[in-house]
Scaffold this motif. Sequence first.
Motif, short mmCIF file in Angstrom:
data_model
loop_
_atom_site.label_atom_id
_atom_site.label_comp_id
_atom_site.label_asym_id
_atom_site.label_seq_id
_atom_site.Cartn_x
_atom_site.Cartn_y
_atom_site.Cartn_z
N ILE A 19 0.88 -1.16 0.00
CA ILE A 19 0.00 0.00 0.00
C ILE A 19 0.92 1.22 0.00
O ILE A 19 1.82 1.32 0.83
CB ILE A 19 -0.90 0.02 1.25
N LEU A 20 0.71 2.12 -0.93
CA LEU A 20 1.51 3.34 -1.05
C LEU A 20 0.71 4.50 -0.49
O LEU A 20 -0.42 4.74 -0.93
CB LEU A 20 1.87 3.60 -2.51
N VAL A 21 1.28 5.21 0.47
CA VAL A 21 0.59 6.37 1.06
C VAL A 21 1.44 7.61 0.88
O VAL A 21 2.64 7.59 1.15
CB VAL A 21 0.23 6.14 2.55
N ARG A 34 -4.97 5.10 8.55
CA ARG A 34 -5.90 4.35 7.69
C ARG A 34 -5.12 3.49 6.69
O ARG A 34 -5.48 2.34 6.45
CB ARG A 34 -6.84 5.28 6.93
N ALA A 35 -4.06 4.04 6.14
CA ALA A 35 -3.24 3.27 5.19
C ALA A 35 -2.63 2.06 5.90
O ALA A 35 -2.58 0.96 5.34
CB ALA A 35 -2.16 4.15 4.59
N ALA A 36 -2.17 2.25 7.13
CA ALA A 36 -1.59 1.15 7.90
C ALA A 36 -2.63 0.08 8.21
O ALA A 36 -2.33 -1.12 8.16
CB ALA A 36 -0.97 1.68 9.19
N GLN A 37 -3.86 0.50 8.50
CA GLN A 37 -4.94 -0.46 8.76
C GLN A 37 -5.21 -1.32 7.52
O GLN A 37 -5.38 -2.53 7.62
CB GLN A 37 -6.22 0.26 9.17
N VAL A 38 -5.24 -0.69 6.35
CA VAL A 38 -5.48 -1.42 5.11
C VAL A 38 -4.33 -2.40 4.86
O VAL A 38 -4.55 -3.56 4.52
CB VAL A 38 -5.66 -0.46 3.92
N ALA A 39 -3.09 -1.91 5.01
CA ALA A 39 -1.92 -2.76 4.77
C ALA A 39 -1.90 -3.95 5.73
O ALA A 39 -1.67 -5.09 5.31
CB ALA A 39 -0.64 -1.94 4.89
N GLY A 41 -4.42 -5.27 7.37
CA GLY A 41 -5.54 -6.16 7.07
C GLY A 41 -5.30 -7.03 5.85
O GLY A 41 -5.77 -8.17 5.79
N ALA A 42 -4.55 -6.51 4.89
CA ALA A 42 -4.25 -7.27 3.68
C ALA A 42 -2.96 -8.08 3.81
O ALA A 42 -2.64 -8.88 2.93
CB ALA A 42 -4.13 -6.31 2.49
N LEU A 95 2.08 -0.83 15.78
CA LEU A 95 1.15 -1.43 14.81
C LEU A 95 1.84 -2.61 14.13
O LEU A 95 3.05 -2.60 13.89
CB LEU A 95 0.72 -0.41 13.76
N ASP A 96 1.07 -3.61 13.81
CA ASP A 96 1.61 -4.82 13.20
C ASP A 96 1.65 -4.67 11.68
O ASP A 96 0.87 -5.29 10.96
CB ASP A 96 0.76 -6.03 13.60
#
Length: 173
Positions: A19-21, A34-39, A41-42, A95-96
């Motif tokens: 994910i690129l932010v 939010r970008a970290a949450q998406v990354a 989660g994926a 964050l993981d």
Amino acid sequence: MTETPTPRPEASGNMSGPILVGVMPGQHAIVVERAAQVAAGAGVPLVCAYADVTVYPVDGTAGGPAAPIDPDGVAGAQGIPESLKATIAHQLDGLDVEWSIVPLAGEPARALAREAGDIGASMIVVGTREHKLTAALKELTAGSVARHLFHRQDLPVLVVPVNPRVPDDDDDD
């Protein structure tokens, strides 16, 4: 016999690329969060990209060699500001998610699109601008990074509202 095309990760719902932010000094923490949450989660890495508009890409790549637009400009102004690195490290602490930060050169929307292609990103994440007069004038004259991105490339773009305007609803009284 016709070969069945391999579905692109973003079309199949499976993300395989990072994910690129887009990041910048003074940006609201919610964009990186939010970008970290998406990354996370994926199960993909997060790449934070800082586009320096005071330099241009020498070889046409976003993260390659860069030269200053004004060679007589401020010495040492190129690169990722240390304060930005520290802020992002603090935001992502605990964050993981595997993450990195990269410098880009040139206009942010083009630099982010180039970098996304270079790293095989699954998605680009950017924030909206503040609701201030200077931001409105910038958007009028140059347009927004998000608008340039979602009109000019084929990756999904997640636009995180940093200061949404919520109209007053007087009908509830």
